[in-house]
Design a protein around this motif. Structure first.
Motif, PDB file in Angstrom:
ATOM      1  N   ASP A 104       2.578   3.425  -4.636  1.00 54.76           N
ATOM      2  CA  ASP A 104       4.038   3.301  -4.679  1.00 54.76           C
ATOM      3  C   ASP A 104       4.582   2.644  -3.423  1.00 54.76           C
ATOM      4  N   GLU A 105       4.072   3.057  -2.286  1.00 51.56           N
ATOM      5  CA  GLU A 105       4.555   2.530  -1.014  1.00 51.56           C
ATOM      6  C   GLU A 105       4.244   1.043  -0.867  1.00 51.56           C
ATOM      7  N   LEU A 106       3.013   0.653  -1.146  1.00 52.44           N
ATOM      8  CA  LEU A 106       2.624  -0.742  -0.940  1.00 52.44           C
ATOM      9  C   LEU A 106       3.175  -1.653  -2.028  1.00 52.44           C
ATOM     10  N   ASN A 107       3.256  -1.178  -3.257  1.00 44.45           N
ATOM     11  CA  ASN A 107       3.805  -2.011  -4.326  1.00 44.45           C
ATOM     12  C   ASN A 107       5.289  -2.316  -4.099  1.00 44.45           C
ATOM     13  N   GLY A 108       5.960  -1.488  -3.323  1.00 38.42           N
ATOM     14  CA  GLY A 108       7.370  -1.719  -3.038  1.00 38.42           C
ATOM     15  C   GLY A 108       7.627  -2.447  -1.730  1.00 38.42           C
TER      16      GLY A 108
ATOM     17  N   GLN B 273       1.617  -9.424   0.732  1.00 37.37           N
ATOM     18  CA  GLN B 273       1.092 -10.321  -0.298  1.00 37.37           C
ATOM     19  C   GLN B 273      -0.400 -10.045  -0.438  1.00 37.37           C
ATOM     20  N   ILE B 274      -0.858  -9.809  -1.662  1.00 40.65           N
ATOM     21  CA  ILE B 274      -2.270  -9.540  -1.911  1.00 40.65           C
ATOM     22  C   ILE B 274      -2.843 -10.662  -2.759  1.00 40.65           C
ATOM     23  N   THR B 275      -3.932 -11.247  -2.278  1.00 47.33           N
ATOM     24  CA  THR B 275      -4.564 -12.382  -2.941  1.00 47.33           C
ATOM     25  C   THR B 275      -6.006 -12.028  -3.262  1.00 47.33           C
TER      26      THR B 275
END
Length: 231
Positions: free
Chosen positions: A116-120, A125-127
């Motif tokens: 929840d924390e990182l998705n918000g 940016q995750i590649t």
């Protein structure tokens, strides 16, 4: 007495072998739930002891006095290195390159504690990619901090080609991705003299930081090693 909780959240074949994400209650600490990852049935990482993963970012940030920092993290894992970097208001962006799409999927699906924390987080940016191949190529942009937490150690790699990064030639190529005053940080579960010598051959300043914690799951004190280098 209630039965301890144990749940397999994902069990998937990958390019590196069978990858398992599981959640369980600790027998030694009833009520404490941890998320763990195994690769080919060997322990890889846990949400229980994350001090060294967080310290990789925290120490690097203490060593760099700049602001509006651009950070590259090699290896998403359970997200603790990225989250520690994003905990600083001096970080303008954090790009994570993760080799296994399954690991990225776990975060997106809400299966790991920091989902929840990182998705918000707008700065993240995750590649999907190979961070070592990325660092061996010409740099499309430069970073103030490059933080690598992929392999067990410089001499014990998850992928057969990863070891090139830890050589003088690999580090020379990776160094091109650092902005002026930039810092390279590398996580390892073992102290490694050949790697530290390769760093000292290429960088003006090398700092090696041990991070020691007591692991009461196996009743031993354990030390991870963080390598930092800059000009």
């Amino acid at each position: 007495m209630a039965t301890p909780q144990f749940e397999i959240l994902a069990y998937e074949p990958t390019e590196l072998g069978m990858l398992c994400l599981r959640r369980r209650e600790l027998l030694c600490e009833p009520g404490t739930i941890v998320t763990e990852v195994t690769l080919n049935h060997e322990f890889l990482m846990s949400s229980y002891l994350t001090a060294s993963e967080r310290a990789l970012s925290e120490i690097a940030l203490r060593m760099h006095a700049g602001s509006e920092l651009h950070v590259l993290v090699g290896g998403l894992g359970l997200g603790y290195t990225a989250r520690a970097a994003l905990g600083s208001p001096r970080v303008a962006s954090c790009e994570v390159i993760e080799f296994l799409p399954q690991v990225i999927g776990w975060l997106e699906q809400g299966l790991v504690p920091l989902s929840d924390e990182l998705n918000g987080e707008d700065r993240l940016q995750i590649t999907r990619g190979d961070v070592y191949q990325y660092l061996a190529a010409a740099p499309p942009r430069k970073y103030d901090l490059i933080l690598i937490d992929v392999d067990h150690s410089p001499e014990e790699n998850l992928g057969t080609a990863n070891g090139d990064f830890y050589t003088a030639q690999g580090l020379r190529l990776a160094k091109q991705h650092l902005a002026e005053g930039g810092l390279l940080g590398v996580w390892s579960y073992a102290e490694d003299s050949p790697f530290s010598e390769a760093l000292r051959a290429l960088f003006r300043e090398v700092h090696i930081e041990p991070v020691t914690v007591f692991n009461n799951l196996i009743d031993v004190e354990q030390t991870d090693w963080l390598f930092f280098a800059r000009d």
